[in-house]
Enzyme design. Structure first.
Site, PDB file in Angstrom:
ATOM      1  N   ASP A   9       0.923  -1.033  -0.060  1.00 44.80           N
ATOM      2  CA  ASP A   9       0.110  -0.127   0.069  1.00 44.80           C
ATOM      3  C   ASP A   9       0.743   1.114  -0.041  1.00 44.80           C
ATOM      4  O   ASP A   9       2.018   1.145  -0.139  1.00 44.80           O
ATOM      5  CB  ASP A   9      -0.804  -0.178   1.273  1.00 44.80           C
ATOM      6  CG  ASP A   9      -0.557   0.292   2.456  1.00 44.80           C
ATOM      7  OD1 ASP A   9       1.007   0.329   2.612  1.00 44.80           O
ATOM      8  OD2 ASP A   9      -0.988   0.420   3.565  1.00 44.80           O
ATOM      9  N   CYS A  66       3.387  -3.006   3.992  1.00 45.42           N
ATOM     10  CA  CYS A  66       2.563  -1.849   4.481  1.00 45.42           C
ATOM     11  C   CYS A  66       3.184  -0.838   5.463  1.00 45.42           C
ATOM     12  O   CYS A  66       4.416  -1.108   5.613  1.00 45.42           O
ATOM     13  CB  CYS A  66       0.972  -2.157   4.857  1.00 45.42           C
ATOM     14  SG  CYS A  66       1.007  -2.847   6.372  1.00 45.42           S
ATOM     15  N   THR A  68       3.223  -0.808   8.846  1.00 44.89           N
ATOM     16  CA  THR A  68       3.850  -1.402   9.906  1.00 44.89           C
ATOM     17  C   THR A  68       4.175  -3.102   9.163  1.00 44.89           C
ATOM     18  O   THR A  68       4.754  -3.824  10.211  1.00 44.89           O
ATOM     19  CB  THR A  68       2.973  -1.544  10.983  1.00 44.89           C
ATOM     20  OG1 THR A  68       1.666  -2.156  10.404  1.00 44.89           O
ATOM     21  CG2 THR A  68       2.423  -0.049  11.686  1.00 44.89           C
ATOM     22  N   HIS A  99      12.238 -22.599   9.595  1.00 48.01           N
ATOM     23  CA  HIS A  99      11.144 -23.365  10.425  1.00 48.01           C
ATOM     24  C   HIS A  99       9.563 -23.159   9.898  1.00 48.01           C
ATOM     25  O   HIS A  99       9.171 -24.131  10.115  1.00 48.01           O
ATOM     26  CB  HIS A  99      11.141 -22.672  11.997  1.00 48.01           C
ATOM     27  CG  HIS A  99      12.590 -22.821  12.632  1.00 48.01           C
ATOM     28  ND1 HIS A  99      12.429 -22.359  13.983  1.00 48.01           N
ATOM     29  CD2 HIS A  99      13.729 -23.128  12.430  1.00 48.01           C
ATOM     30  CE1 HIS A  99      13.696 -22.781  14.296  1.00 48.01           C
ATOM     31  NE2 HIS A  99      14.522 -23.223  13.565  1.00 48.01           N
ATOM     32  N   HIS A 135       9.666 -29.593  12.113  1.00 47.24           N
ATOM     33  CA  HIS A 135       8.875 -28.440  11.369  1.00 47.24           C
ATOM     34  C   HIS A 135       7.876 -28.789  10.590  1.00 47.24           C
ATOM     35  O   HIS A 135       7.077 -27.958  10.454  1.00 47.24           O
ATOM     36  CB  HIS A 135      10.155 -27.538  10.817  1.00 47.24           C
ATOM     37  CG  HIS A 135      10.901 -27.014  11.810  1.00 47.24           C
ATOM     38  ND1 HIS A 135      10.533 -26.276  12.661  1.00 47.24           N
ATOM     39  CD2 HIS A 135      12.491 -26.851  11.835  1.00 47.24           C
ATOM     40  CE1 HIS A 135      11.892 -25.937  13.683  1.00 47.24           C
ATOM     41  NE2 HIS A 135      12.957 -26.249  12.958  1.00 47.24           N
TER      42      HIS A 135
HETATM   43  C1  RB5 Z   1      -1.953   3.019   6.030  1.00 49.07           C
HETATM   44  O1  RB5 Z   1      -1.982   4.202   6.668  1.00 49.07           O
HETATM   45  C2  RB5 Z   1      -1.439   1.787   7.370  1.00 49.07           C
HETATM   46  O2  RB5 Z   1      -2.696   1.715   7.859  1.00 49.07           O
HETATM   47  C3  RB5 Z   1      -0.908   0.704   6.661  1.00 49.07           C
HETATM   48  O3  RB5 Z   1      -0.058   0.940   5.814  1.00 49.07           O
HETATM   49  C4  RB5 Z   1      -0.705  -0.336   7.503  1.00 49.07           C
HETATM   50  O4  RB5 Z   1       0.359   0.248   8.343  1.00 49.07           O
HETATM   51  C5  RB5 Z   1      -1.534  -1.242   8.052  1.00 49.07           C
HETATM   52  O5  RB5 Z   1      -1.357  -2.120   8.959  1.00 49.07           O
END
Ligand code: RB5
Length: 151
Positions: A9, A66, A68, A99, A135
């Site tokens: 994203d 994304c 995070t 694993h 595993h």
């Molecule tokens: C987008 O702003 C953010 O929510 C997305 O990139 C991500 O971190 C979601 O888990």
């Protein structure tokens, strides 16, 4: 040549672009499922098609980002046959290939530095599954859960 599915994203867009040269350097081709700008999208819309293509056998592996890495990894792990690992260190990158035989690498484009994600991609793509009996037994139990859950 081995080909991987790549998607992010807007939170992972910049690093997705930067990681392409590392993927190529590691001997892989990639298919870029987007996004193609930093305009805001909903991460399930862009991550799902890429991981579904991995689950359907079009690619052996995928790399998704994304902000995070959490939203992307949650989406990926909803898909039967996907074992997505959200990785923030090279140690974990190695362990999850050995694993878990993870077939999707989820990265945090905003909370992990690019240099670390580059090292993670090198390690993850460069590490093979251990084939260890214990595993494999555990992975088979994950597959049993997918069937129980109707996935
Ligand atoms: C987008 O702003 C953010 O929510 C997305 O990139 C991500 O971190 C979601 O888990």
């Amino acid at each position: 040549m081995k080909k991987i599915a790549l998607a992010s994203d807007q939170g992972g867009f910049e690093q997705k672009e930067a990681l392409k040269s590392v993927i190529t350097e590691m001997g892989y081709e990639f298919e870029d499922y987007g996004v193609h700008s930093d305009a805001s999208v909903d991460y399930p819309d862009v991550i799902y098609p890429a991981v579904k293509a991995v689950a359907d056998g079009e690619y052996e592996m995928g790399i998704i980002l994304c902000g995070t890495g959490i939203g992307a990894s949650i989406v990926a792990n909803k898909v039967r046959g996907i074992r997505a690992a959200l990785v923030t260190s090279t140690e974990v990158a190695e362990l999850t290939r050995e694993h878990n035989d993870s077939n999707i690498l989820a990265l945090a484009g905003r909370t992990t530095e690019l240099a670390m994600n580059e090292a993670i991609v090198r390690t993850w793509l460069g590490t093979a599954y251990s084939q260890d009996e214990r595993h494999t037994r555990r992975i088979n139990k994950i597959k049993d859960i997918e069937i129980k859950e109707g996935r």
